[in-house]
Design a protein around this motif. Structure first.
Motif, mmCIF file in Angstrom:
data_model
loop_
_atom_site.group_PDB
_atom_site.id
_atom_site.type_symbol
_atom_site.label_atom_id
_atom_site.label_comp_id
_atom_site.label_asym_id
_atom_site.label_seq_id
_atom_site.Cartn_x
_atom_site.Cartn_y
_atom_site.Cartn_z
ATOM 1 N N ARG A 13 0.832 -1.200 0.000
ATOM 2 C CA ARG A 13 0.000 0.000 0.000
ATOM 3 C C ARG A 13 0.873 1.259 0.000
ATOM 4 N NH1 ARG A 13 -5.257 0.840 0.920
ATOM 5 N NH2 ARG A 13 -5.478 -1.339 1.593
ATOM 6 N N LEU A 14 0.622 2.141 -0.969
ATOM 7 C CA LEU A 14 1.342 3.404 -1.041
ATOM 8 C C LEU A 14 0.842 4.341 0.058
ATOM 9 C CD1 LEU A 14 1.742 2.076 -3.872
ATOM 10 C CD2 LEU A 14 1.748 4.380 -4.821
ATOM 11 N N VAL A 15 1.775 4.998 0.747
ATOM 12 C CA VAL A 15 1.412 5.868 1.864
ATOM 13 C C VAL A 15 1.581 7.342 1.499
ATOM 14 C CG1 VAL A 15 1.906 6.490 4.268
ATOM 15 C CG2 VAL A 15 2.023 4.082 3.529
ATOM 16 N N ARG A 16 2.796 7.721 1.075
ATOM 17 C CA ARG A 16 3.028 9.138 0.740
ATOM 18 C C ARG A 16 4.242 9.241 -0.181
ATOM 19 N NH1 ARG A 16 5.074 8.411 5.888
ATOM 20 N NH2 ARG A 16 7.295 8.912 6.117
ATOM 21 N N PRO A 17 4.267 10.254 -1.041
ATOM 22 C CA PRO A 17 5.448 10.447 -1.890
ATOM 23 C C PRO A 17 6.632 10.929 -1.071
ATOM 24 C CG PRO A 17 3.855 12.212 -2.245
ATOM 25 C CD PRO A 17 3.197 11.221 -1.336
ATOM 26 N N LEU A 25 8.079 8.858 -9.685
ATOM 27 C CA LEU A 25 7.750 9.386 -8.369
ATOM 28 C C LEU A 25 7.902 8.229 -7.384
ATOM 29 C CD1 LEU A 25 6.633 11.870 -6.796
ATOM 30 C CD2 LEU A 25 4.344 10.953 -7.189
ATOM 31 N N VAL A 26 8.581 8.464 -6.266
ATOM 32 C CA VAL A 26 8.845 7.408 -5.299
ATOM 33 C C VAL A 26 7.955 7.600 -4.079
ATOM 34 C CG1 VAL A 26 10.589 6.271 -3.870
ATOM 35 C CG2 VAL A 26 11.225 7.230 -6.094
ATOM 36 N N TYR A 27 7.285 6.505 -3.684
ATOM 37 C CA TYR A 27 6.398 6.526 -2.529
ATOM 38 C C TYR A 27 6.960 5.677 -1.387
ATOM 39 C CZ TYR A 27 2.384 8.746 -4.798
ATOM 40 O OH TYR A 27 1.547 9.638 -5.404
ATOM 41 N N PHE A 28 6.789 6.173 -0.171
ATOM 42 C CA PHE A 28 6.926 5.323 0.998
ATOM 43 C C PHE A 28 5.700 4.416 1.033
ATOM 44 C CE2 PHE A 28 5.685 4.506 5.411
ATOM 45 C CZ PHE A 28 6.827 3.883 5.896
ATOM 46 N N ALA A 29 5.920 3.138 1.307
ATOM 47 C CA ALA A 29 4.816 2.181 1.279
ATOM 48 C C ALA A 29 5.017 1.148 2.376
ATOM 49 C CB ALA A 29 4.744 1.496 -0.089
ATOM 50 N N VAL A 30 3.975 0.351 2.630
ATOM 51 C CA VAL A 30 4.064 -0.770 3.565
ATOM 52 C C VAL A 30 3.513 -2.006 2.877
ATOM 53 C CG1 VAL A 30 3.972 0.622 5.671
ATOM 54 C CG2 VAL A 30 1.852 -0.135 4.601
ATOM 55 N N ASN A 31 4.156 -3.157 3.166
ATOM 56 C CA ASN A 31 3.682 -4.387 2.554
ATOM 57 C C ASN A 31 2.557 -5.010 3.379
ATOM 58 O OD1 ASN A 31 4.886 -5.709 4.720
ATOM 59 N ND2 ASN A 31 6.647 -6.432 3.539
ATOM 60 N N HIS A 32 2.104 -6.192 2.986
ATOM 61 C CA HIS A 32 0.958 -6.823 3.643
ATOM 62 C C HIS A 32 1.228 -7.134 5.113
ATOM 63 C CE1 HIS A 32 3.491 -10.220 2.461
ATOM 64 N NE2 HIS A 32 2.919 -10.885 3.445
ATOM 65 N N ALA A 33 2.515 -7.239 5.476
ATOM 66 C CA ALA A 33 2.885 -7.509 6.867
ATOM 67 C C ALA A 33 3.173 -6.235 7.658
ATOM 68 C CB ALA A 33 4.096 -8.427 6.909
ATOM 69 N N GLY A 34 2.980 -5.083 7.031
ATOM 70 C CA GLY A 34 3.219 -3.816 7.708
ATOM 71 C C GLY A 34 4.658 -3.352 7.681
ATOM 72 N N GLN A 35 5.519 -4.030 6.896
ATOM 73 C CA GLN A 35 6.923 -3.652 6.811
ATOM 74 C C GLN A 35 7.112 -2.536 5.781
ATOM 75 O OE1 GLN A 35 9.339 -4.916 8.882
ATOM 76 N NE2 GLN A 35 7.520 -5.813 9.856
ATOM 77 N N PRO A 36 7.969 -1.557 6.068
ATOM 78 C CA PRO A 36 8.158 -0.441 5.126
ATOM 79 C C PRO A 36 8.912 -0.867 3.876
ATOM 80 C CG PRO A 36 9.689 -0.258 6.957
ATOM 81 C CD PRO A 36 8.768 -1.381 7.300
ATOM 82 N N CYS A 37 8.596 -0.235 2.777
ATOM 83 C CA CYS A 37 9.306 -0.444 1.513
ATOM 84 C C CYS A 37 9.130 0.812 0.670
ATOM 85 C CB CYS A 37 8.793 -1.689 0.777
ATOM 86 S SG CYS A 37 7.024 -1.687 0.417
ATOM 87 N N ALA A 38 9.668 0.797 -0.530
ATOM 88 C CA ALA A 38 9.543 1.940 -1.441
ATOM 89 C C ALA A 38 8.919 1.466 -2.740
ATOM 90 C CB ALA A 38 10.908 2.561 -1.710
ATOM 91 N N VAL A 39 8.114 2.306 -3.333
ATOM 92 C CA VAL A 39 7.496 2.000 -4.623
ATOM 93 C C VAL A 39 7.812 3.136 -5.589
ATOM 94 C CG1 VAL A 39 5.344 1.621 -5.879
ATOM 95 C CG2 VAL A 39 5.654 0.609 -3.607
ATOM 96 N N LYS A 40 8.472 2.796 -6.661
ATOM 97 C CA LYS A 40 8.796 3.781 -7.699
ATOM 98 C C LYS A 40 7.742 3.673 -8.795
ATOM 99 C CE LYS A 40 13.066 4.568 -9.132
ATOM 100 N NZ LYS A 40 14.374 4.453 -9.844
ATOM 101 N N SER A 83 13.367 -2.333 -1.416
ATOM 102 C CA SER A 83 13.612 -2.078 -0.005
ATOM 103 C C SER A 83 13.725 -0.571 0.217
ATOM 104 C CB SER A 83 14.887 -2.791 0.450
ATOM 105 O OG SER A 83 16.001 -2.339 -0.308
ATOM 106 N N LEU A 84 13.463 -0.149 1.422
ATOM 107 C CA LEU A 84 13.460 1.276 1.734
ATOM 108 C C LEU A 84 14.849 1.740 2.142
ATOM 109 C CD1 LEU A 84 11.652 3.814 2.153
ATOM 110 C CD2 LEU A 84 11.482 3.117 4.551
ATOM 111 N N ALA A 85 15.347 2.773 1.478
ATOM 112 C CA ALA A 85 16.600 3.415 1.882
ATOM 113 C C ALA A 85 16.245 4.543 2.836
ATOM 114 C CB ALA A 85 17.341 3.944 0.659
ATOM 115 N N ARG A 86 16.660 4.420 4.084
ATOM 116 C CA ARG A 86 16.284 5.399 5.108
ATOM 117 C C ARG A 86 17.267 6.575 5.121
ATOM 118 N NH1 ARG A 86 12.464 3.290 8.515
ATOM 119 N NH2 ARG A 86 12.148 1.034 8.421
#
Length: 250
Positions: A13-17, A25-40, A83-86
């Protein structure tokens, strides 16, 4: 069009750009388990860029690279899940300049991690081709990851017409001419970042560098030579030379 809240892939699920590039455009997102990831999310007419990045990045695994986890589509646009680069983009992270004066150890850790990522990419036969601050995500302690492989490709790749890759301020002379690129082109970009860290602003490598007492200035001059044949092409060597000159170990 706002995409926050929409779902792609296996319940991501996309949360915010969180970032914008020339192709996506890159979004902060969370997967089905609630773990953070990135979606381009790529622009609708840039499917080829998405396919190219997935092809080159999907087999890579290194702690200093964002890992591509999957792909999909969203409203007719290609998307890549990674994966999310913090952290923050390099220039945003180092607001006190020159960075090598204000936060020397942290900035050199950032460049060390960048060189680790490049050494791995180059060992896989790939050239990043767009080394710039926006593509280096830095944490508070200086730890960093290299992101955005949509311009990456095989070393010395040729095209039917000359193709200029990269961002002008960090572009090697051969990249500006549209020539096939090798590891020394990526390391030129590292040299420009090193020069920025030394002088506090982007230097002009076509002019004589002003005197600076920092011992790393000699490495900056070596990495930004205009003749590609006179530049180093080994990221591991550059890493060791940088740490030797700075008398640091990581």
């Amino acid at each position: 069009m706002a995409l926050a809240g929409q779902v792609v892939g296996d319940g991501v699920r996309l949360v915010r750009p969180v970032g914008r590039g020339s192709h996506s455009l890159v979004y902060f997102a969370v997967n089905h388990a609630g773990q953070p990831c990135a979606v381009k999310v790529f622009h609708a007419d840039l499917i080829a860029f998405a396919e190219r990045e997935f092809r080159h990045a999907s087999g890579l695994a290194h702690s200093r690279l964002a890992s591509v986890l999957g792909r999909g589509t969203l409203e007719g646009r290609s998307v890549l899940i990674s994966s999310l680069a913090r952290g923050e983009a390099l220039f945003s992270r180092y607001v006190r300049r020159p960075a090598l004066k204000s936060e020397r150890r942290a900035f050199l850790l950032t460049l060390t991690h960048l060189l680790d990522a490049l050494a791995y990419l180059h060992s896989c036969g790939l050239i990043h081709r767009d080394i710039k601050p926006e593509n280096i995500v830095v944490e508070p302690d200086g730890s960093a990851k290299l992101v955005d492989l949509d311009l990456a490709g095989p070393a010395l790749e040729t095209f039917e017409v000359p193709t200029r890759f990269g961002t002008a301020a960090f572009q090697s002379p051969e990249a500006a001419r549209g020539e096939p690129l090798g590891p020394e082109a990526d390391l030129y970009g590292v040299g420009m970042l090193l020069g920025w860290g030394i002088f506090g602003s982007l230097p002009d490598p076509t002019r004589p560098a002003p005197y600076h007492p920092d011992p790393l200035c000699s490495l900056y001059l070596t990495l930004t030579r205009q003749d590609r044949a006179q530049r180093p092409g080994n990221a591991g060597w550059v890493r060791e030379r940088m740490l030797e000159l700075s008398n640091l170990k990581f």
